[in-house]
Design an enzyme around this catalytic site. Sequence first.
Site, short mmCIF file in Angstrom:
data_model
loop_
_atom_site.label_atom_id
_atom_site.label_comp_id
_atom_site.label_asym_id
_atom_site.label_seq_id
_atom_site.Cartn_x
_atom_site.Cartn_y
_atom_site.Cartn_z
N GLY A 161 15.13 14.48 32.85
CA GLY A 161 14.45 15.51 32.08
C GLY A 161 14.13 15.03 30.68
O GLY A 161 14.74 14.08 30.18
N ASP A 187 13.00 5.61 31.90
CA ASP A 187 12.65 4.62 30.88
C ASP A 187 11.35 3.91 31.27
O ASP A 187 10.42 3.77 30.47
CB ASP A 187 13.75 3.55 30.74
N TYR A 218 12.87 6.08 15.55
CA TYR A 218 12.26 7.36 15.17
C TYR A 218 11.59 7.28 13.79
O TYR A 218 10.71 8.06 13.48
CB TYR A 218 13.28 8.51 15.26
N ALA A 232 16.17 18.67 27.17
CA ALA A 232 16.13 19.53 28.38
C ALA A 232 17.51 20.09 28.74
O ALA A 232 17.62 21.08 29.47
CB ALA A 232 15.55 18.76 29.55
N GLY A 233 18.55 19.43 28.26
CA GLY A 233 19.91 19.93 28.53
C GLY A 233 20.67 19.08 29.53
O GLY A 233 21.65 19.54 30.13
N GLN A 238 13.22 -0.18 24.04
CA GLN A 238 13.04 -0.12 25.50
C GLN A 238 13.88 -1.18 26.21
O GLN A 238 14.43 -0.94 27.27
CB GLN A 238 11.56 -0.25 25.89
N ASP A 244 23.54 10.78 33.42
CA ASP A 244 22.68 11.49 32.47
C ASP A 244 21.48 10.58 32.16
O ASP A 244 21.59 9.69 31.35
CB ASP A 244 23.54 11.74 31.22
N GLU A 247 24.42 8.73 28.38
CA GLU A 247 23.61 7.80 27.60
C GLU A 247 24.38 7.62 26.28
O GLU A 247 24.69 8.62 25.64
CB GLU A 247 22.29 8.53 27.32
N1 LIG Z 1 13.54 4.94 27.14
C1 LIG Z 1 13.57 5.68 26.04
N2 LIG Z 1 12.62 5.56 25.12
C2 LIG Z 1 12.62 6.27 23.97
N3 LIG Z 1 13.56 7.15 23.67
C3 LIG Z 1 14.54 7.34 24.56
C4 LIG Z 1 14.59 6.63 25.80
N4 LIG Z 1 15.69 7.04 26.46
C5 LIG Z 1 16.29 7.96 25.67
N5 LIG Z 1 15.62 8.14 24.52
C6 LIG Z 1 16.01 9.01 23.39
O1 LIG Z 1 17.35 8.75 23.03
C7 LIG Z 1 18.02 9.95 22.65
C8 LIG Z 1 19.11 10.17 23.66
O2 LIG Z 1 19.64 11.39 23.60
P1 LIG Z 1 20.43 12.16 24.76
O3 LIG Z 1 21.25 11.26 25.59
O4 LIG Z 1 21.15 13.28 24.13
O5 LIG Z 1 19.30 12.66 25.70
P2 LIG Z 1 18.20 13.73 25.51
O6 LIG Z 1 16.94 13.10 25.97
O7 LIG Z 1 18.19 14.28 24.16
O8 LIG Z 1 18.58 14.76 26.59
P3 LIG Z 1 19.31 16.16 26.76
O9 LIG Z 1 19.08 17.04 25.60
O10 LIG Z 1 18.63 16.66 27.98
O11 LIG Z 1 20.76 15.85 27.00
C9 LIG Z 1 16.95 11.03 22.68
O12 LIG Z 1 16.31 11.17 21.44
C10 LIG Z 1 16.09 10.45 23.78
O13 LIG Z 1 14.91 11.00 24.02
#
Ligand SMILES: Nc1ncnc2c1ncn2[C@@H]1O[C@H](COP(=O)(O)OP(=O)(O)OP(=O)(O)O)[C@@H](O)[C@H]1O
Length: 204
Positions: free
Chosen positions: A7, A84, A43, A11-12, A54, A78, A31
């Site tokens: 997600g 990716d 960011y 998304a949670g 990546q 998760d 993650e």
């Molecule tokens: N392949 C990727 N490329 C760019 N950003 C990524 C990638 N994989 C993860 N991220 C970013 O890394 C961070 C990881 O955060 P986290 O594990 O909390 O997941 P999330 O995407 O925020 O999901 P959730 O809120 O659903 O738990 C987020 O900002 C996420 O979008």
Amino acid sequence: MHIALAGNIGAGKTTLTRLLAKHYGWKPHYEDVDENPYLNDFYEDMQRWSFNLQIYFLNSRFNQVIDIKKSGETVIQDRTIFEDAEIFAPNLHAMGLMSTRDFNNYTTLFQLMSKLIKAPDLLIYLRASVPTLVNQIQQRGRDYENSIRLDYLKQLNERYEAWINRYKEGKLLIINVDKIDITNSPEDLSTVIDKIDAQIHGLF
Ligand SMILES: Nc1ncnc2c1ncn2[C@@H]1O[C@H](COP(=O)(O)OP(=O)(O)OP(=O)(O)O)[C@@H](O)[C@H]1O
């Protein structure tokens, strides 16, 4: 057994991973955001850091999949390596934030890795609209996520939908999270668990 949650950002997934791990006694694989050496920089300047980030995620997720396979345990993961490679990286390339030679280099590496891994036994996709994502990202208030733009989330969502529509690699369960609150509503959580029960029936 390998169960995975997919997600968009916010998304949670992390919350549901924790709750499902507790309910079923599955081992959670998160993650590792705190350890990530590129996320902050990415960011701030996506173009400069997209390839580095990546490669970092690809490596870390590939290691996770290998560990899951070796462990023989039932694991809930998760986010998957497919997100990716099929969503984030192509989106950065399409947005002009990753050069074509970097993207091709990345894709060749993923193709090699994908020969050595298989899809999860069950993929649970958390579908959320952009307003829901924004709301949840704001609630958790991570500094580096303040700069996430609406068009970035929207384009990721479009890529998620396209990927889910063509996903045929294994069992798939889609949960619409716009109208549910799994953190505060035990009824909502148990509705989700009922749906998962129906999917995993026969997997064990
Ligand atoms: N392949 C990727 N490329 C760019 N950003 C990524 C990638 N994989 C993860 N991220 C970013 O890394 C961070 C990881 O955060 P986290 O594990 O909390 O997941 P999330 O995407 O925020 O999901 P959730 O809120 O659903 O738990 C987020 O900002 C996420 O979008």
